[in-house]
Each structure stands twice: as structure tokens, then as C-alpha cells.
Design a protein around this motif. Structure first.
Motif, mmCIF file in Angstrom:
data_model
loop_
_atom_site.group_PDB
_atom_site.id
_atom_site.type_symbol
_atom_site.label_atom_id
_atom_site.label_comp_id
_atom_site.label_asym_id
_atom_site.label_seq_id
_atom_site.Cartn_x
_atom_site.Cartn_y
_atom_site.Cartn_z
ATOM 1 N N PRO A 69 0.834 -1.435 -0.209
ATOM 2 C CA PRO A 69 0.028 0.001 0.103
ATOM 3 C C PRO A 69 0.931 1.412 -0.054
ATOM 4 O O PRO A 69 0.341 2.196 -0.334
ATOM 5 N N VAL A 70 2.109 1.169 0.443
ATOM 6 C CA VAL A 70 2.959 2.455 0.404
ATOM 7 C C VAL A 70 3.155 2.711 -1.161
ATOM 8 O O VAL A 70 3.396 4.014 -1.476
ATOM 9 N N ILE A 71 3.621 2.029 -1.790
ATOM 10 C CA ILE A 71 3.846 2.284 -3.384
ATOM 11 C C ILE A 71 2.836 1.991 -4.451
ATOM 12 O O ILE A 71 3.146 2.170 -5.390
ATOM 13 N N GLU A 72 1.712 1.124 -4.026
ATOM 14 C CA GLU A 72 0.926 0.702 -5.017
ATOM 15 C C GLU A 72 -0.593 0.848 -4.626
ATOM 16 O O GLU A 72 -0.889 0.778 -3.573
ATOM 17 N N ASP A 73 -1.123 0.962 -5.841
ATOM 18 C CA ASP A 73 -2.610 0.893 -5.763
ATOM 19 C C ASP A 73 -3.194 -0.209 -6.162
ATOM 20 O O ASP A 73 -2.654 -0.891 -7.186
ATOM 21 N N PHE A 74 -4.405 -0.846 -5.887
ATOM 22 C CA PHE A 74 -5.044 -2.135 -6.359
ATOM 23 C C PHE A 74 -6.412 -1.620 -6.604
ATOM 24 O O PHE A 74 -7.086 -0.948 -6.006
ATOM 25 N N GLU A 75 -7.063 -2.594 -7.716
ATOM 26 C CA GLU A 75 -8.264 -2.711 -8.190
ATOM 27 C C GLU A 75 -8.904 -3.882 -8.101
ATOM 28 O O GLU A 75 -8.370 -4.753 -8.547
ATOM 29 N N VAL A 76 -10.285 -4.339 -7.577
ATOM 30 C CA VAL A 76 -10.746 -5.358 -7.417
ATOM 31 C C VAL A 76 -12.131 -5.436 -8.360
ATOM 32 O O VAL A 76 -12.923 -4.535 -8.330
ATOM 33 N N ARG A 77 -12.258 -6.445 -9.286
ATOM 34 C CA ARG A 77 -13.297 -6.211 -9.780
ATOM 35 C C ARG A 77 -13.789 -7.910 -10.535
ATOM 36 O O ARG A 77 -12.883 -8.771 -10.391
ATOM 37 N N VAL A 78 -15.182 -8.197 -10.463
ATOM 38 C CA VAL A 78 -15.420 -9.542 -10.772
ATOM 39 C C VAL A 78 -15.462 -9.552 -12.314
ATOM 40 O O VAL A 78 -15.869 -8.875 -12.943
ATOM 41 N N GLU A 79 -14.982 -10.674 -12.844
ATOM 42 C CA GLU A 79 -14.721 -11.159 -14.305
ATOM 43 C C GLU A 79 -16.094 -11.267 -14.467
ATOM 44 O O GLU A 79 -16.831 -12.382 -14.166
ATOM 45 N N ALA A 80 -16.696 -10.496 -15.745
ATOM 46 C CA ALA A 80 -18.214 -11.054 -16.123
ATOM 47 C C ALA A 80 -18.042 -12.392 -16.888
ATOM 48 O O ALA A 80 -16.942 -12.698 -17.599
#
Lengths: 82, 82
Positions: A69-80
Motif C-alpha cells: 500500500p505504500v507504493i501501489e494501488d489496487f483495483e478489485v473487480r468480478v470478471e463478467a
């Protein structure tokens, strides 16, 4: 079963040496259209369902194990349609 | 400007040690919902436009520089609204 995608990318303000290395190699290979490259990680997580508790768990996994979390962002999504 | 995403994942039949390592760590951290994990790379390429010639160039970059066609598959898509 369902598949949840977690995309982890360097924060915009963080130097991305891997992306810079790829970008620097492009002209030598004759590629001229791309003006910038950023490189990150993609995770595919198989889960039994996508209810709120499961997605909360995936977000916690993403924030603790899959990214820094100090150097990275993340995104979570459900694959359709997975 | 537009952003094109290149997702590179190990071919399904190829052993994915990184994914296995992440999956193996989950129970020790108290996470129980995830049944499998695969890890790959995500690239964000900035391009002036998304005409056919540019997308062809991105596919060629993906197949030669960003992935190893023997062990990896890639997908190219234009990020909506980028």
C-alpha cells in the motif's frame, strides 16, 4: 465458481523502472506510437461466489498480500461471465 | 490520448509458481474463500489514438516484448474513458 481480478499498479507518483525499461526499448524495435508504459501485476482469484463477505476478503487479501500500500494501488473487480 | 491495457497471463497448462505461492500463504493469514490464484502482468500503454494501425502495433509489442508466446497468453483492450 467465479473469478475475481485484482489489478495492482505502482502509484502514479512512484518511479516505475520496469515500465521505463519497456518504454525505452520500443524505439529500438521500431515501435513509435506508444508515449508511456506502466507495468503492474494482475491476479486471477477463483472464489465459490461473489457475495459481500467474499469480496471483502479479496479486498483484504489485495491490500495485505498482493500489493504494497505504500507504493501501489489496487483495483478489485468480478470478471463478467467467468 | 488513450490508454490500452495489455494483460499477460501464464498459459493454463503452464505451472504458475507465483500463483501457487500466494495461494499457499492464504490459509496461514486466515483467508479461506479463495480456491486458486494465478499471477500475471498488467501493462498500461499510453497512445495518441486507438486506430487500427496503433492497435496492431500494440498487439505486436504485446506478442514480442511484453509476453513470451511459448508460456504466456495476452489480451489487448482499450480502457474505456481513459
Amino acid at each position: 465458481m467465479a473469478r475475481v481480478i485484482v489489478d495492482v499498479m505502482p502509484k502514479p507518483e512512484i518511479l516505475d523502472p520496469q515500465g521505463k525499461a519497456v518504454h525505452g526499448a520500443l524505439p529500438r524495435l521500431g515501435f513509435t506510437s506508444v508515449t508511456d508504459v506502466r507495468q503492474g501485476k494482475r491476479f486471477e482469484l477463483e472464489v465459490p461466489n461473489t457475495d459481500a463477505a467474499t469480496l471483502d476478503e479479496v479486498r483484504e487479501i489485495a491490500g495485505t498480500l498482493l500489493s504494497n500500500p505504500v507504493i501501489e494501488d489496487f483495483e478489485v473487480r468480478v470478471e463478467a461471465g467467468a
